[in-house]
Design a protein around this motif. Structure first.
Motif, PDB file in Angstrom:
ATOM      1  N   PHE A 107      28.688  17.314 -27.320  1.00  0.00           N
ATOM      2  CA  PHE A 107      28.236  16.070 -27.933  1.00  0.00           C
ATOM      3  C   PHE A 107      27.789  15.076 -26.854  1.00  0.00           C
ATOM      4  O   PHE A 107      26.749  14.447 -26.969  1.00  0.00           O
ATOM      5  CB  PHE A 107      29.363  15.468 -28.774  1.00  0.00           C
ATOM      6  CG  PHE A 107      29.204  13.998 -29.066  1.00  0.00           C
ATOM      7  CD1 PHE A 107      28.136  13.541 -29.827  1.00  0.00           C
ATOM      8  CD2 PHE A 107      30.114  13.076 -28.581  1.00  0.00           C
ATOM      9  CE1 PHE A 107      27.971  12.187 -30.092  1.00  0.00           C
ATOM     10  CE2 PHE A 107      29.954  11.720 -28.842  1.00  0.00           C
ATOM     11  CZ  PHE A 107      28.886  11.273 -29.600  1.00  0.00           C
ATOM     12  N   LEU A 122      23.919  14.694 -26.770  1.00  0.00           N
ATOM     13  CA  LEU A 122      23.169  13.652 -27.460  1.00  0.00           C
ATOM     14  C   LEU A 122      23.432  12.271 -26.871  1.00  0.00           C
ATOM     15  O   LEU A 122      22.641  11.357 -27.044  1.00  0.00           O
ATOM     16  CB  LEU A 122      23.542  13.640 -28.947  1.00  0.00           C
ATOM     17  CG  LEU A 122      23.220  14.938 -29.694  1.00  0.00           C
ATOM     18  CD1 LEU A 122      23.903  14.959 -31.057  1.00  0.00           C
ATOM     19  CD2 LEU A 122      21.720  15.084 -29.857  1.00  0.00           C
ATOM     20  N   GLN A 123      24.576  12.126 -26.232  1.00  0.00           N
ATOM     21  CA  GLN A 123      24.931  10.812 -25.700  1.00  0.00           C
ATOM     22  C   GLN A 123      25.411  10.941 -24.256  1.00  0.00           C
ATOM     23  O   GLN A 123      25.912  11.978 -23.842  1.00  0.00           O
ATOM     24  CB  GLN A 123      26.052  10.175 -26.536  1.00  0.00           C
ATOM     25  CG  GLN A 123      25.662   9.941 -27.990  1.00  0.00           C
ATOM     26  CD  GLN A 123      26.515   8.882 -28.678  1.00  0.00           C
ATOM     27  OE1 GLN A 123      27.400   8.286 -28.074  1.00  0.00           O
ATOM     28  NE2 GLN A 123      26.228   8.656 -29.959  1.00  0.00           N
ATOM     29  N   HIS A 137      27.870   8.673 -21.520  1.00  0.00           N
ATOM     30  CA  HIS A 137      28.779   7.560 -21.270  1.00  0.00           C
ATOM     31  C   HIS A 137      28.722   7.267 -19.772  1.00  0.00           C
ATOM     32  O   HIS A 137      29.183   8.079 -18.975  1.00  0.00           O
ATOM     33  CB  HIS A 137      30.215   7.913 -21.632  1.00  0.00           C
ATOM     34  CG  HIS A 137      30.422   8.282 -23.074  1.00  0.00           C
ATOM     35  ND1 HIS A 137      29.721   9.269 -23.698  1.00  0.00           N
ATOM     36  CD2 HIS A 137      31.274   7.794 -24.001  1.00  0.00           C
ATOM     37  CE1 HIS A 137      30.130   9.357 -24.959  1.00  0.00           C
ATOM     38  NE2 HIS A 137      31.066   8.479 -25.166  1.00  0.00           N
ATOM     39  N   LEU A 143      18.483  10.557 -24.624  1.00  0.00           N
ATOM     40  CA  LEU A 143      19.945  10.428 -24.693  1.00  0.00           C
ATOM     41  C   LEU A 143      20.327   9.006 -25.097  1.00  0.00           C
ATOM     42  O   LEU A 143      19.698   8.035 -24.661  1.00  0.00           O
ATOM     43  CB  LEU A 143      20.579  10.757 -23.339  1.00  0.00           C
ATOM     44  CG  LEU A 143      20.546  12.217 -22.903  1.00  0.00           C
ATOM     45  CD1 LEU A 143      20.999  12.341 -21.441  1.00  0.00           C
ATOM     46  CD2 LEU A 143      21.432  13.075 -23.794  1.00  0.00           C
ATOM     47  N   TYR A 144      21.363   8.888 -25.891  1.00  0.00           N
ATOM     48  CA  TYR A 144      21.918   7.598 -26.312  1.00  0.00           C
ATOM     49  C   TYR A 144      22.890   7.131 -25.242  1.00  0.00           C
ATOM     50  O   TYR A 144      23.795   7.869 -24.869  1.00  0.00           O
ATOM     51  CB  TYR A 144      22.631   7.792 -27.653  1.00  0.00           C
ATOM     52  CG  TYR A 144      23.251   6.561 -28.254  1.00  0.00           C
ATOM     53  CD1 TYR A 144      22.681   5.948 -29.372  1.00  0.00           C
ATOM     54  CD2 TYR A 144      24.436   6.032 -27.755  1.00  0.00           C
ATOM     55  CE1 TYR A 144      23.262   4.834 -29.951  1.00  0.00           C
ATOM     56  CE2 TYR A 144      25.020   4.909 -28.334  1.00  0.00           C
ATOM     57  CZ  TYR A 144      24.424   4.318 -29.427  1.00  0.00           C
ATOM     58  OH  TYR A 144      25.006   3.217 -30.003  1.00  0.00           O
ATOM     59  N   ASN A 203      25.837   4.783 -23.578  1.00  0.00           N
ATOM     60  CA  ASN A 203      27.001   3.907 -23.704  1.00  0.00           C
ATOM     61  C   ASN A 203      27.402   3.463 -22.300  1.00  0.00           C
ATOM     62  O   ASN A 203      27.357   4.265 -21.361  1.00  0.00           O
ATOM     63  CB  ASN A 203      28.198   4.662 -24.291  1.00  0.00           C
ATOM     64  CG  ASN A 203      27.908   5.309 -25.633  1.00  0.00           C
ATOM     65  OD1 ASN A 203      28.039   4.681 -26.676  1.00  0.00           O
ATOM     66  ND2 ASN A 203      27.518   6.591 -25.624  1.00  0.00           N
ATOM     67  N   ILE A 222      30.637   2.047 -20.248  1.00  0.00           N
ATOM     68  CA  ILE A 222      32.086   1.844 -20.319  1.00  0.00           C
ATOM     69  C   ILE A 222      32.462   1.007 -19.107  1.00  0.00           C
ATOM     70  O   ILE A 222      32.430   1.509 -17.977  1.00  0.00           O
ATOM     71  CB  ILE A 222      32.845   3.199 -20.277  1.00  0.00           C
ATOM     72  CG1 ILE A 222      32.178   4.233 -21.188  1.00  0.00           C
ATOM     73  CG2 ILE A 222      34.315   3.009 -20.592  1.00  0.00           C
ATOM     74  CD1 ILE A 222      32.156   3.902 -22.643  1.00  0.00           C
ATOM     75  N   GLN A 278      22.415   0.947 -25.524  1.00  0.00           N
ATOM     76  CA  GLN A 278      22.696   0.645 -26.925  1.00  0.00           C
ATOM     77  C   GLN A 278      24.061   0.001 -27.130  1.00  0.00           C
ATOM     78  O   GLN A 278      24.282  -0.727 -28.095  1.00  0.00           O
ATOM     79  CB  GLN A 278      22.678   1.949 -27.745  1.00  0.00           C
ATOM     80  CG  GLN A 278      21.340   2.639 -27.786  1.00  0.00           C
ATOM     81  CD  GLN A 278      20.340   1.866 -28.602  1.00  0.00           C
ATOM     82  OE1 GLN A 278      20.702   1.138 -29.530  1.00  0.00           O
ATOM     83  NE2 GLN A 278      19.070   1.989 -28.268  1.00  0.00           N
ATOM     84  N   HIS A 279      24.998   0.326 -26.266  1.00  0.00           N
ATOM     85  CA  HIS A 279      26.392   0.012 -26.571  1.00  0.00           C
ATOM     86  C   HIS A 279      27.159  -0.297 -25.292  1.00  0.00           C
ATOM     87  O   HIS A 279      27.021   0.411 -24.298  1.00  0.00           O
ATOM     88  CB  HIS A 279      27.019   1.228 -27.278  1.00  0.00           C
ATOM     89  CG  HIS A 279      28.507   1.177 -27.382  1.00  0.00           C
ATOM     90  ND1 HIS A 279      29.298   2.254 -27.047  1.00  0.00           N
ATOM     91  CD2 HIS A 279      29.357   0.198 -27.775  1.00  0.00           C
ATOM     92  CE1 HIS A 279      30.569   1.935 -27.247  1.00  0.00           C
ATOM     93  NE2 HIS A 279      30.644   0.700 -27.677  1.00  0.00           N
ATOM     94  N   GLN A 311      31.076  -0.968 -23.982  1.00  0.00           N
ATOM     95  CA  GLN A 311      32.519  -0.980 -24.251  1.00  0.00           C
ATOM     96  C   GLN A 311      33.207  -1.737 -23.119  1.00  0.00           C
ATOM     97  O   GLN A 311      33.086  -1.361 -21.958  1.00  0.00           O
ATOM     98  CB  GLN A 311      33.089   0.448 -24.321  1.00  0.00           C
ATOM     99  CG  GLN A 311      34.571   0.445 -24.659  1.00  0.00           C
ATOM    100  CD  GLN A 311      35.283   1.752 -24.360  1.00  0.00           C
ATOM    101  OE1 GLN A 311      36.173   1.811 -23.534  1.00  0.00           O
ATOM    102  NE2 GLN A 311      34.888   2.811 -25.049  1.00  0.00           N
ATOM    103  N   GLY A 338      23.332  -1.024 -32.357  1.00  0.00           N
ATOM    104  CA  GLY A 338      23.596   0.212 -31.635  1.00  0.00           C
ATOM    105  C   GLY A 338      23.525   1.464 -32.492  1.00  0.00           C
ATOM    106  O   GLY A 338      23.829   2.550 -32.003  1.00  0.00           O
ATOM    107  N   ARG A 394      19.513  21.033 -33.336  1.00  0.00           N
ATOM    108  CA  ARG A 394      20.494  21.407 -34.355  1.00  0.00           C
ATOM    109  C   ARG A 394      19.890  21.405 -35.756  1.00  0.00           C
ATOM    110  O   ARG A 394      20.547  21.795 -36.718  1.00  0.00           O
ATOM    111  CB  ARG A 394      21.685  20.453 -34.303  1.00  0.00           C
ATOM    112  CG  ARG A 394      22.464  20.497 -32.982  1.00  0.00           C
ATOM    113  CD  ARG A 394      23.486  19.372 -32.926  1.00  0.00           C
ATOM    114  NE  ARG A 394      24.321  19.392 -31.736  1.00  0.00           N
ATOM    115  CZ  ARG A 394      24.004  18.843 -30.564  1.00  0.00           C
ATOM    116  NH1 ARG A 394      22.835  18.244 -30.423  1.00  0.00           N
ATOM    117  NH2 ARG A 394      24.838  18.890 -29.546  1.00  0.00           N
ATOM    118  N   MET A 439      23.228   7.879 -35.252  1.00  0.00           N
ATOM    119  CA  MET A 439      23.811   7.876 -33.916  1.00  0.00           C
ATOM    120  C   MET A 439      24.310   6.466 -33.644  1.00  0.00           C
ATOM    121  O   MET A 439      23.581   5.500 -33.845  1.00  0.00           O
ATOM    122  CB  MET A 439      22.715   8.243 -32.918  1.00  0.00           C
ATOM    123  CG  MET A 439      23.193   8.462 -31.540  1.00  0.00           C
ATOM    124  SD  MET A 439      23.733  10.139 -31.337  1.00  0.00           S
ATOM    125  CE  MET A 439      22.148  10.909 -31.019  1.00  0.00           C
TER     126      MET A 439
END
Lengths: 372, 98
Positions: A20, A68-69, A71, A95-96, A98, A100, A120-121, A123, B19, B28, B34
């Motif tokens: 993942f 897909l992601q 970090h 790729l998404y 994140n 951290i 996108q994100h 943390q 997000g 897949r 997402m």
């Protein structure tokens, strides 16, 4: 680490389902010195870190492997001058991203550049609900106030914000304040992250372990609020290992969801895997991530259920918790091949309670800050 | 704040949460939402609901239910019940916001 992801496909020993996400520890450098840091006790030096071109190649290989992601993690990933360039590259190949982060090196201009690059994100870890305790745990004066500023900027810019609130003896009584703070900041999600005892945290267990009374009060407070929080903030909450009766599905199962890469490029099934003796870890210089994911010896070793001893092998939950955590089995049962002793079915389960109660009673124990 | 958040209603206007993005993973062969450190695989029905009911170009959830009622040639009350339940679940999981 827990996650609520669907399994993509039934995997076979010959061809596992793709990962993942890839967790890239860009560096072990960090301005904070939290005594429960998840980095290994033997930190990798700045001079050993992969260069920009290699990290880009690793991103390409992660996408090729089906991740897909990504970090971007650390240490503190923002100490890397090429973070923006790496995020842009991840975005370019689909790729998404994140981030951290401790947030203390972030400011609005850098956040804007990272957002333009496709981030996108974000943390952000918090060490407490209030500044005095937070800055003492992080060993960084002014850190808490800075984190709150950055968190608000993340939300203002329309990016997703997660608050990672790490709980232990010294702040667990303020769990409600931490939740209130996360909501006030506009976070979409909060991780109520009771310290997991690996690496630095394992060494500092006697300084961090909460008492049973503290644990029960925290657990009751969180559960009482879950109904009102639903639809307002996503809560990721797992009962802390040493007080649990069943093990967590660590990493969503060994070599099922994640690839972890250390600053100098060692490819691991989880960030603590290097503590396990007798394992062979490949690096990004040896083979492609696809090859390592498919049949690398460290990944194959505990993937699936074939390796499991009893009581796991005949357990109905073996494809839910995947035998728990290998590093915890090593730390508490003396062997990474054993059932996770957090499980009440493990023969070593009673010893977990003994260690826990001993450490919880060791009030006044000073922690050792993370450092070289 | 102690009240439980109300379920999604037909008058709500929904958008994807910060997000969150709708993606097709060709490898897949799956559509997915997402989001931050997570994803949700969408089956055909869930994908149709997201497309019909979520986004700034959608007037409100009722308009999406109207569209699905026509597309699937099903009784509107049944469609509405299923759609509102699904959207409430997506909201509670953090994928859509009002």
């Amino acid at each position: 680490m827990s996650c609520a992801l669907p399994a993509f496909a039934a995997s076979s020993a010959a061809e596992p389902a793709p990962p993942f996400a890839v967790l890239m520890e860009l560096t072990h450098r960090c301005p904070l010195r939290c005594p429960y840091c998840s980095n290994p006790v033997a930190l990798e030096s700045a001079s050993a870190e992969l260069d920009t071109a290699t990290w880009k190649r690793v991103l390409d290989e992660a996408a090729d492997a089906g991740a897909l992601q990504v970090h971007f993690s650390g240490g503190e990933p923002c100490v890397r001058k090429d973070l923006e360039e790496l995020v842009a590259h991840a975005t370019e190949i689909g790729l998404y991203s994140n981030l951290i982060t401790s947030a203390v090196l972030l400011d609005q201009p850098l956040l804007e550049r990272l957002q333009r690059a496709g981030l996108q994100h974000v943390q952000i870890s918090l060490q407490d609900a209030e500044a005095t305790g937070a800055d003492r745990v992080g060993g960084f004066k002014g850190g808490h106030v800075k984190k709150l500023e950055v968190a608000r900027a993340v939300v203002r810019q329309g990016m997703a914000l997660t608050i990672n609130a790490v709980l232990h003896r010294h702040n667990i009584d303020r769990v409600n304040d931490v939740i209130d703070l996360a909501m006030d900041l506009g976070a979409g999600r909060i991780e109520i992250a009771n310290v997991q005892y690996y690496g630095w945290a394992l060494a500092n267990r006697a300084a961090l372990m909460p008492s049973r009374e503290q644990l029960l009060a925290m657990d009751a407070a969180v559960r009482a609020r879950l109904p009102e929080l639903a639809g307002r903030i996503v809560v990721d909450y797992v009962v802390p290992d040493y007080y649990a009766r069943r093990p967590k599905s660590c990493m969503g199962g060994w070599a099922r969801r994640f690839i972890n890469i250390t600053p100098r490029g060692r490819v691991l099934p989880c960030h603590a895997a290097e503590t396990i003796p007798g394992m062979t870890f490949e690096t990004v210089h040896d083979r492609s991530l696809s090859d390592i994911w498919r049949d690398g010896p460290a990944f194959a070793r505990y993937r699936g259920t074939d390796w499991m001893p009893e009581p796991c092998q005949s357990c109905d939950h073996k494809e839910e918790d995947w035998g728990g955590c290998r590093c915890q089995a090593l730390a508490l049962a003396g062997s990474a091949d054993a059932a996770d002793p957090v499980c009440e079915l493990s023969p070593a389960h009673a010893e977990v309670a003994v260690l826990r109660d001993r450490d919880a009673a060791a009030l006044g124990t000073e922690w050792t800050y993370r450092g070289l | 704040m102690n009240a439980i958040a109300p379920n999604i209603a037909e008058t709500d206007r929904l958008r994807l949460a910060p997000g969150v993005m709708l993606r097709n993973d060709r490898r897949r062969g799956q559509w997915m939402l997402m989001g931050p450190e997570r994803l949700l695989v969408l089956d055909e029905m869930a994908l149709a609901v997201v497309r019909a009911c979520v986004g700034t170009e959608v007037a409100d959830v009722a308009a999406g239910i109207d569209r699905l009622t026509v597309e699937y040639d099903a009784p509107r009350t049944e469609v509405a019940a299923d759609v509102l339940e699904m959207l409430t679940d997506l909201r509670n999981k953090g994928y859509v916001v009002t």
